[in-house]
Design an enzyme around this catalytic site. Structure first.
Site, PDB file in Angstrom:
ATOM      1  N   ARG A 166       0.822  -1.116   0.099  1.00  0.00           N
ATOM      2  CA  ARG A 166      -0.089   0.034  -0.027  1.00  0.00           C
ATOM      3  C   ARG A 166       0.725   1.185   0.114  1.00  0.00           C
ATOM      4  O   ARG A 166       1.964   1.069   0.383  1.00  0.00           O
ATOM      5  CB  ARG A 166      -0.956  -0.119   1.389  1.00  0.00           C
ATOM      6  CG  ARG A 166      -1.731  -1.138   1.282  1.00  0.00           C
ATOM      7  CD  ARG A 166      -2.773  -1.183   2.490  1.00  0.00           C
ATOM      8  NE  ARG A 166      -3.413  -2.237   2.899  1.00  0.00           N
ATOM      9  CZ  ARG A 166      -3.279  -3.350   3.461  1.00  0.00           C
ATOM     10  NH1 ARG A 166      -1.875  -3.509   3.734  1.00  0.00           N
ATOM     11  NH2 ARG A 166      -4.118  -4.311   3.509  1.00  0.00           N
ATOM     12  N   LYS A 191      -1.812  -1.893   7.778  1.00  0.00           N
ATOM     13  CA  LYS A 191      -3.091  -1.541   7.965  1.00  0.00           C
ATOM     14  C   LYS A 191      -3.722  -2.182   8.995  1.00  0.00           C
ATOM     15  O   LYS A 191      -4.267  -1.928   9.870  1.00  0.00           O
ATOM     16  CB  LYS A 191      -3.839  -1.727   6.701  1.00  0.00           C
ATOM     17  CG  LYS A 191      -5.174  -1.142   6.647  1.00  0.00           C
ATOM     18  CD  LYS A 191      -6.166  -1.375   5.281  1.00  0.00           C
ATOM     19  CE  LYS A 191      -7.536  -0.780   5.550  1.00  0.00           C
ATOM     20  NZ  LYS A 191      -8.319  -1.159   4.332  1.00  0.00           N
ATOM     21  N   HIS A 270      -3.080 -10.665   3.954  1.00  0.00           N
ATOM     22  CA  HIS A 270      -4.649 -11.228   3.965  1.00  0.00           C
ATOM     23  C   HIS A 270      -4.676 -12.339   4.898  1.00  0.00           C
ATOM     24  O   HIS A 270      -4.056 -13.414   4.622  1.00  0.00           O
ATOM     25  CB  HIS A 270      -5.067 -11.189   2.798  1.00  0.00           C
ATOM     26  CG  HIS A 270      -5.456 -10.403   1.866  1.00  0.00           C
ATOM     27  ND1 HIS A 270      -4.464  -9.660   0.895  1.00  0.00           N
ATOM     28  CD2 HIS A 270      -6.419  -9.163   2.141  1.00  0.00           C
ATOM     29  CE1 HIS A 270      -5.180  -8.577   0.380  1.00  0.00           C
ATOM     30  NE2 HIS A 270      -6.130  -8.122   1.062  1.00  0.00           N
ATOM     31  N   TYR A 279      -9.197  -8.607  -4.609  1.00  0.00           N
ATOM     32  CA  TYR A 279      -7.942  -7.970  -5.352  1.00  0.00           C
ATOM     33  C   TYR A 279      -7.530  -8.728  -6.463  1.00  0.00           C
ATOM     34  O   TYR A 279      -6.854  -8.229  -7.452  1.00  0.00           O
ATOM     35  CB  TYR A 279      -6.794  -7.712  -4.164  1.00  0.00           C
ATOM     36  CG  TYR A 279      -6.991  -6.533  -3.542  1.00  0.00           C
ATOM     37  CD1 TYR A 279      -6.526  -5.532  -3.573  1.00  0.00           C
ATOM     38  CD2 TYR A 279      -7.650  -7.118  -2.090  1.00  0.00           C
ATOM     39  CE1 TYR A 279      -6.625  -4.513  -2.672  1.00  0.00           C
ATOM     40  CE2 TYR A 279      -7.636  -6.123  -0.871  1.00  0.00           C
ATOM     41  CZ  TYR A 279      -7.218  -4.687  -1.346  1.00  0.00           C
ATOM     42  OH  TYR A 279      -7.674  -3.922  -0.794  1.00  0.00           O
TER      43      TYR A 279
END
Length: 291
Positions: A166, A191, A270, A279
């Protein structure tokens, strides 16, 4: 007035809920809770916007679902359902904090309103031609060390395509956690809050060698600089519907053709394979080539 007050006493409201407005609640939340989060800047910006709305003038004693339903409908006329859902989550957490930690409320009026439907996930894949245009607009040159901010954003864009990182993760990456020999980078702040190691492709190594400097930060960029410069570049290229986060979609779609799904999930961070599938956006033509 006497009858209403008596009802409030019987229901346990009177004398327990402070004589404060919903805006007072949000201000306290911003000053004591938001400041402890990584997303503090976004939350405080949102709360400042809430404070300009009339619903924050309502006394806590008079908060009810209808007030938030009217606010929701006003917001949906100006912003997307996804934005409203994020704002409802923020407001709900602030109210729950006031209930559990401060004793300011007894129930959460937001629990009684209808939430907008979840928007469909993005499936935008940036094309090779668009990447070429964006790199040109950013001034990135494969044969020259990227010096300026715009050029470094171009390098960060290519790095995102190779690593599925990211924008915030790229901005926070430091040389201390990059191992060229082992071809890996460790992300300390992510995140979901979990550290993870990201394997580096040959192209990712080339980008790191090209941008290497004497700064602690690898790309020497702030997330806001990535966002602003990318927006300017795509405007110059007249690419209106792309975001920097779309490179994560592109990276995962490409990587899924090379590595096992569990390795891919570990690389991208993930923990839920259903979210990873959001994604993965191959075209029917890409899949047909495998048949």
């Amino acid at each position: 007035w006497a009858a209403d007050t008596e009802k409030e006493i019987i229901s346990g409201k009177h004398g327990e809920i402070p004589n404060k407005t919903f805006g007072d609640l949000l201000v306290r939340y911003a000053e004591t809770v938001s400041v402890t989060k990584r997303g503090a800047q976004w939350e405080q910006h949102r709360i400042n916007a809430f404070l300009r709305d009339e619903f924050t003038d309502v006394k806590l004693l008079h908060l009810k679902p209808e007030i938030f339903s009217e606010w929701r409908d006003r917001r949906l006329r100006n912003v997307s359902a996804g934005t409203v859902l994020r704002e409802i989550n923020l407001l709900s957490h602030a109210i729950n904090t006031a209930i559990k930690d401060w004793g300011w409320l007894k129930i959460n009026p937001l629990s009684g309103i209808r939430r907008p439907s979840e928007p469909l996930p993005r499936d935008r894949i940036v094309t090779d031609k668009e990447i070429e245009k964006l790199l040109f607009a950013l001034g990135y040159d494969y044969d020259r060390k990227p010096i300026g901010v715009s050029e470094r954003v171009g390098a960060a864009m290519l790095f995102a395509i190779e690593t599925a990182m990211r924008a915030g993760e790229i901005a926070k990456l430091t040389w201390e956690y990059v191992n060229i020999e082992k071809r890996a980078a460790r992300l300390i702040e992510t995140k979901n809050g979990h550290k993870r190691d990201v394997p580096l492709s040959g192209e990712a190594i080339r980008i790191l060698e090209q941008i290497r400097g004497d700064t602690e930060s690898v790309f020497n960029l702030q997330t806001s600089q990535i966002d602003v410069n990318f927006r300017k570049a795509k405007d110059r290229c007249m690419i209106n519907d792309a975001t920097f986060h779309d490179f994560r979609h592109l990276a995962i779609t490409r990587l899924a053709q090379k590595i096992d799904v569990l390795d891919l999930a570990r690389m991208t961070g993930h923990r839920d394979l259903k979210k990873l599938m959001i994604y993965y956006n191959p075209t029917a033509e890409d899949i047909a080539k495998k048949l």
